[in-house]
Design an enzyme around this catalytic site. Structure first.
Site, mmCIF file in Angstrom:
data_model
loop_
_atom_site.group_PDB
_atom_site.id
_atom_site.type_symbol
_atom_site.label_atom_id
_atom_site.label_comp_id
_atom_site.label_asym_id
_atom_site.label_seq_id
_atom_site.Cartn_x
_atom_site.Cartn_y
_atom_site.Cartn_z
ATOM 1 N N CYS A 78 -44.131 -70.636 53.623
ATOM 2 C CA CYS A 78 -42.949 -70.910 52.814
ATOM 3 C C CYS A 78 -43.279 -70.758 51.324
ATOM 4 O O CYS A 78 -44.243 -71.342 50.834
ATOM 5 C CB CYS A 78 -42.414 -72.310 53.076
ATOM 6 S SG CYS A 78 -40.966 -72.732 52.060
ATOM 7 N N ASN A 102 -43.324 -59.912 60.866
ATOM 8 C CA ASN A 102 -42.075 -60.497 60.380
ATOM 9 C C ASN A 102 -41.726 -59.899 59.019
ATOM 10 O O ASN A 102 -42.593 -59.681 58.193
ATOM 11 C CB ASN A 102 -42.253 -62.016 60.272
ATOM 12 C CG ASN A 102 -41.081 -62.725 59.630
ATOM 13 O OD1 ASN A 102 -41.271 -63.528 58.711
ATOM 14 N ND2 ASN A 102 -39.873 -62.465 60.069
ATOM 15 N N ASP A 156 -37.816 -58.109 57.229
ATOM 16 C CA ASP A 156 -36.866 -56.994 57.075
ATOM 17 C C ASP A 156 -36.465 -56.313 58.372
ATOM 18 O O ASP A 156 -36.004 -55.165 58.348
ATOM 19 C CB ASP A 156 -37.399 -55.938 56.105
ATOM 20 C CG ASP A 156 -37.484 -56.438 54.670
ATOM 21 O OD1 ASP A 156 -37.000 -57.556 54.396
ATOM 22 O OD2 ASP A 156 -38.030 -55.715 53.815
ATOM 23 N N GLY A 169 -35.802 -63.274 61.318
ATOM 24 C CA GLY A 169 -35.258 -64.447 60.643
ATOM 25 C C GLY A 169 -33.856 -64.196 60.160
ATOM 26 O O GLY A 169 -32.876 -64.357 60.886
ATOM 27 N N ARG A 170 -33.742 -63.746 58.889
ATOM 28 C CA ARG A 170 -32.422 -63.546 58.288
ATOM 29 C C ARG A 170 -31.568 -62.543 59.057
ATOM 30 O O ARG A 170 -30.329 -62.629 59.040
ATOM 31 C CB ARG A 170 -32.583 -63.105 56.835
ATOM 32 C CG ARG A 170 -33.116 -64.195 55.906
ATOM 33 C CD ARG A 170 -33.414 -63.642 54.525
ATOM 34 N NE ARG A 170 -34.481 -62.648 54.553
ATOM 35 C CZ ARG A 170 -34.732 -61.791 53.574
ATOM 36 N NH1 ARG A 170 -33.976 -61.803 52.481
ATOM 37 N NH2 ARG A 170 -35.735 -60.939 53.658
#
Length: 337
Positions: A101, A203, A205, A227-228
């Protein structure tokens, strides 16, 4: 690939842990759409030790979540070991350590990606967590602190040496936050290093099936983490699986099909929180990402974001279905930024 005794077939797809996103109802909807491995939102070791109720709620697990990890973060090694023991009592399938993070409020305390500046401490922390639990322990991190300090290969070797079972790598440095493009070249270098034997999960894009296939071919990673790209598009996991298996694209969902998924997620959220308004507020981040590129949709989106009662939201969604129900929503050119 394997995480401890957990066998995962093919190229498993992971839902990245995201604050205020990967809570119970979103995990539910992603599981319905083909994700293989889930994570809780990341939880603070200090809050976990103090038994903060909000933190405990983040770790409520359901049978259909599995396999799932509880992800913990912190700056104090002893606290992290104690937090791992507490998390283990809730019976996840594995424990994950957040070394990635990049947020300032967390990094300034010396946690998460701050530890990319102190690899001996990162290694010691991971070692103590591994020793403190009987479950497998994994980690998630970044390429390094900044462009001049990309230490991911050394970090991976150090974490492997003390017993980390798998490593997820986000292809950005801490200084990039979520800007620019993810660099998968170094992820591939870690995966293909003769010194690395643990599974590597890539991980960053992944915004659709073609991108997933391209990055998998480029790097040979053992798993892909999204993720996004899953926010507002939880069916991305089924899309990727279908494309990797057949080389063909699934038909995009219709507006009516998307509304059905939103209602399901909203129902699970409301049942969990016991409060309609709270459930809707939690869902707003998702509402904002659904239905990209539909002409004249702005007013409907605003109404969804302003609703505070499920009855009102149901009426808005019914209007949307009546106007656009059979329209298929193309996510091909949707930006993750």
């Amino acid at each position: 690939m394997k995480i401890g005794s957990i066998e995962l077939e093919g190229t498993p797809l992971f839902l990245a842990p995201m604050e205020d996103v990967t809570y119970k109802s979103f995990r539910h909807i992603c599981k319905q759409n083909g994700v293989d491995v889930l994570y809780t939102e990341f939880v603070s070791s200090e809050a976990l030790i103090r038994d903060v109720e909000k933190t405990r709620l983040k770790m409520e697990l359901e049978d259909d979540d599995r396999p799932i990890a509880i992800q913990i973060y912190g700056y104090d090694i002893e606290s992290m070991a104690n937090a791992a023991r507490i998390a283990e009592e809730l019976q996840p399938d594995f424990i994950d350590i957040n070394f990635g993070c990049p947020m300032k409020k967390i990094v300034k305390k010396g946690a998460c990606s701050a530890l990319l500046q102190d690899l001996p401490k990162m290694q010691q922390m991971a070692a103590e967590v591994v020793k403190s639990v009987s479950l497998p322990v994994t980690a998630k991190t970044r390429l390094g602190w900044d462009e001049n300090n990309k230490v991911i290969l050394e970090a991976a070797e150090r974490l492997q040496d003390i017993g980390i079972s798998a490593l997820a790598i986000h292809g950005r440095t801490r200084s990039q936050l979520y800007t620019g493009d993810a660099d998968w070249t170094m992820i591939g270098e870690v995966k293909n290093s003769p010194k690395i034997k643990i599974p590597i999960i890539g991980n960053g894009d992944i915004n659709g099936p073609e991108k997933a296939a391209e990055l998998l071919k480029q790097t040979g990673v053992d798993g892909l983490m999204i993720g996004r790209g899953a926010i507002g598009r939880p069916w991305i996991f089924n899309e990727i699986k279908h494309y990797l298996k057949t080389g063909e694209f699934l038909q995009p969902p219709t507006v009516a099909e998307i509304i059905a998924q939103i209602k399901d997620q909203l129902r699970v959220t409301a049942d969990w929180k016991g409060n309609e308004t709270t459930a809707i507020l939690m869902m707003r981040r998702h509402f904002a990402r659904y239905f990209p590129g539909i002409d004249n949709f702005r007013d409907h989106r605003i109404k969804m974001l302003q609703a505070t009662q499920i009855e009102d939201l149901d009426k808005i969604m019914q209007d949307i279905v009546e106007l656009y129900g059979d329209l298929r929503v193309d996510y091909t050119n949707v930006s993750l930024k």
